[in-house]
Every structure is written in structure tokens, then in C-alpha cells.
Write a protein that holds these residues in place. Structure first.
Motif, short mmCIF file in Angstrom:
data_model
loop_
_atom_site.label_atom_id
_atom_site.label_comp_id
_atom_site.label_asym_id
_atom_site.label_seq_id
_atom_site.Cartn_x
_atom_site.Cartn_y
_atom_site.Cartn_z
N GLU A 29 0.83 -1.21 0.00
CA GLU A 29 0.00 0.00 0.00
C GLU A 29 0.86 1.26 0.00
OE1 GLU A 29 -3.88 1.95 2.30
OE2 GLU A 29 -2.87 0.20 3.17
N GLN A 30 2.05 1.18 0.63
CA GLN A 30 2.95 2.32 0.63
C GLN A 30 3.32 2.76 -0.79
OE1 GLN A 30 4.17 4.42 2.97
NE2 GLN A 30 5.09 5.48 1.22
N ALA A 31 3.36 1.80 -1.74
CA ALA A 31 3.70 2.15 -3.13
C ALA A 31 2.73 3.17 -3.71
CB ALA A 31 3.70 0.89 -3.99
N LEU A 32 1.50 3.19 -3.20
CA LEU A 32 0.49 4.12 -3.70
C LEU A 32 0.70 5.53 -3.16
CD1 LEU A 32 -2.66 1.85 -3.16
CD2 LEU A 32 -1.10 1.89 -5.13
N TYR A 33 1.54 5.66 -2.13
CA TYR A 33 1.74 6.94 -1.46
C TYR A 33 3.18 7.44 -1.52
CZ TYR A 33 -2.95 6.18 0.33
OH TYR A 33 -4.30 5.97 0.41
N THR A 34 4.12 6.62 -1.94
CA THR A 34 5.50 7.09 -2.11
C THR A 34 5.50 8.16 -3.18
OG1 THR A 34 6.41 4.93 -1.48
CG2 THR A 34 7.86 6.41 -2.70
N ASN A 35 5.92 9.36 -2.83
CA ASN A 35 5.80 10.51 -3.71
C ASN A 35 6.85 10.49 -4.80
OD1 ASN A 35 5.56 13.03 -4.93
ND2 ASN A 35 5.21 14.11 -3.01
N VAL A 36 6.44 10.13 -5.99
CA VAL A 36 7.32 10.11 -7.16
C VAL A 36 6.81 11.17 -8.13
CG1 VAL A 36 8.15 8.75 -9.12
CG2 VAL A 36 7.90 7.67 -6.87
N GLY A 37 7.42 12.35 -8.10
CA GLY A 37 7.08 13.38 -9.07
C GLY A 37 5.98 14.34 -8.68
N GLY A 38 5.39 14.17 -7.49
CA GLY A 38 4.36 15.10 -7.06
C GLY A 38 2.94 14.63 -7.35
N PRO A 39 1.95 15.39 -6.88
CA PRO A 39 0.55 14.97 -6.95
C PRO A 39 0.03 14.70 -8.36
CG PRO A 39 0.80 16.80 -5.41
CD PRO A 39 2.11 16.65 -6.11
N VAL A 40 0.41 15.49 -9.35
CA VAL A 40 -0.13 15.29 -10.69
C VAL A 40 0.36 13.96 -11.26
CG1 VAL A 40 -0.14 16.17 -13.06
CG2 VAL A 40 -0.37 17.75 -11.15
N VAL A 41 1.64 13.67 -11.10
CA VAL A 41 2.20 12.40 -11.57
C VAL A 41 1.55 11.24 -10.84
CG1 VAL A 41 4.28 10.97 -11.71
CG2 VAL A 41 4.39 13.40 -12.28
N MET A 42 1.40 11.37 -9.53
CA MET A 42 0.84 10.28 -8.73
C MET A 42 -0.63 10.06 -9.07
SD MET A 42 3.29 8.96 -7.10
CE MET A 42 2.30 7.83 -6.11
N ARG A 43 -1.36 11.13 -9.32
CA ARG A 43 -2.77 10.97 -9.70
C ARG A 43 -2.89 10.22 -11.02
NH1 ARG A 43 -5.45 16.43 -9.93
NH2 ARG A 43 -4.59 16.50 -12.06
N GLY A 44 -2.07 10.59 -11.98
CA GLY A 44 -2.08 9.88 -13.26
C GLY A 44 -1.71 8.42 -13.10
N GLN A 45 -0.79 8.13 -12.17
CA GLN A 45 -0.39 6.75 -11.95
C GLN A 45 -1.51 5.95 -11.30
OE1 GLN A 45 2.84 5.03 -12.71
NE2 GLN A 45 1.14 3.60 -12.51
N MET A 46 -2.22 6.53 -10.34
CA MET A 46 -3.34 5.83 -9.72
C MET A 46 -4.45 5.57 -10.75
SD MET A 46 -2.22 5.31 -6.72
CE MET A 46 -0.53 5.44 -7.35
N GLU A 47 -4.69 6.54 -11.61
CA GLU A 47 -5.72 6.37 -12.64
C GLU A 47 -5.35 5.22 -13.57
OE1 GLU A 47 -7.24 11.04 -12.81
OE2 GLU A 47 -5.72 10.31 -14.24
#
Length: 201
Positions: A91-109
Motif C-alpha cells: 500500500e505504501q507504493a500508492l503513497y510514495t511521492n514520485v514526481g508530485g501529486p499530478v504524476v501520482m494521480r495519473g499513476q493511480m488512474e
């Protein structure tokens, strides 16, 4: 073991070619990735950040664009109908900040779009889950009797039969505790909501 700085002496593209070969040769692979997104599911933006950090940390030639292109090429194994991968993300993989919120949002999508691919069994290991094995670093299992670890300074391959059996046992223990299907999607959606809220601040 060959140090990363030596293996990446010409940049990241050549080793990505090597990884493509591993994945093409592996009809049924497994991966446990506790703190970041599995490379074969990374978005282009996420992969760019990861490879840029590799280049900067190791001081190797900067060919990030070429390396990312190869990583995207690797992902074709998810769509060719000839491969299947069992993947467990912490679950930590979903929250480890790689590139900031926009990058992470795109990754979750992307994870939510791909979770039902026939080639993929994607599980998420909840952060508070009690697992029947001690905490361990991530590893990948390939056809042909090989387990691979990526360490700070080099990569390590394990081929001993007894050690491979222990890795199978460990993966089964992690899998038995991980969330799949709607439960996994719910955890990813929760992370997406988190990164969307951060983006709005």
C-alpha cells in the motif's frame, strides 16, 4: 555482482533492453514491490522521474528519454495475450511521492484502468495487514528459475533451487494477505482521492 554504475555506463537504455528480453521470455512472472509502482505498470511521467533519479544518483549518462521509451516498450507484454504476471504492491507504493501529486494521480488512474487486464493479477498489501512472513525487500521472479533483487549499488540474481522455493513460499504468504479485485481497487481509489486533494491545496 556488477555495480549499477558499470552496467549503466552508457546510460539507461541498454539495461532497459535487457529487461525487455527478461519479460518477453517470461510467460508467467511474479513481482512483489512494496514501496513503488511496478515498472511494467508505470506511466511515462512516473517512469521519467524514476530514471532521472537513477541518472542523478549514480552519475551515469543522461539518456532518460530513451530509457523511458524502452520501459514503455516493455509494457507491451501486458497486451500481447502471451504473458501473465502476478504482482503485489505494498500500500505504501500508492503513497510514495514520485514526481508530485499530478504524476501520482495519473499513476493511480492508470492502475485503476489496468487492474482487470487478463494478463495481470494485481494485489495491494494493506499497510496494516498481518503477514505470515517477516518484512522483506521487493523481488521479481522469472521463468527459468531466477529471482532478481535490485539493491542500491547493484542487482542480485538467485538461482539456487531451495532458495527459489523459499521465494515461492514467501510470495504465496504475501498473496494470501493482499487485497484483490474490488478491495484492491478501493485502496487505489483511496490513494487517488488523497493525491487529488493534495493537488488542490
Amino acid at each position: 555482482m556488477i555495480p549499477w554504475q558499470q552496467r549503466l555506463s552508457t546510460g539507461t537504455e541498454d539495461i532497459q533492453d535487457e529487461v525487455i528480453h527478461w519479460y518477453q521470455q517470461t510467460r508467467h512472472g511474479k513481482a512483489y514491490v512494496p514501496e513503488m509502482i511496478w515498472g511494467t505498470l508505470q506511466t511515462e511521467a512516473y517512469a521519467s522521474v524514476i530514471l532521472r533519479k537513477v541518472v542523478e544518483f549514480l552519475g551515469v549518462p543522461n539518456d532518460v528519454s530513451a530509457g523511458v521509451a524502452k520501459r514503455m516498450e516493455r509494457q507491451q507484454v501486458l497486451y500481447d495475450g502471451e504473458h501473465h504476471y502476478e504482482v503485489i504492491l505494498g500500500e505504501q507504493a500508492l503513497y510514495t511521492n514520485v514526481g508530485g501529486p499530478v504524476v501520482m494521480r495519473g499513476q493511480m488512474e492508470r492502475l485503476l484502468r489496468e487492474i482487470d487486464l487478463p494478463s495481470l493479477s494485481l494485489g495491494v498489501l494493506p499497510a496494516a495487514a498481518e503477514v505470515g512472513v517477516i518484512p522483506m525487500p521487493g523481488f521479481s521472479m522469472y521463468d527459468g528459475g531466477r529471482v532478481h533483487y535490485e539493491l542500491v549499488s547493484s542487482g542480485v540474481d538467485i538461482t539456487d533451487v531451495d532458495e527459489l522455493a523459499l521465494h515461492d513460499k514467501a510470495f504465496d504468504a504475501l498473496s494470501s494477505t493482499a487485497s484483490y479485485g474490488e478491495a484492491a481497487s478501493s485502496l487505489i481509489s483511496k490513494a487517488l482521492a488523497f493525491w487529488s486533494a493534495v493537488d488542490e491545496l
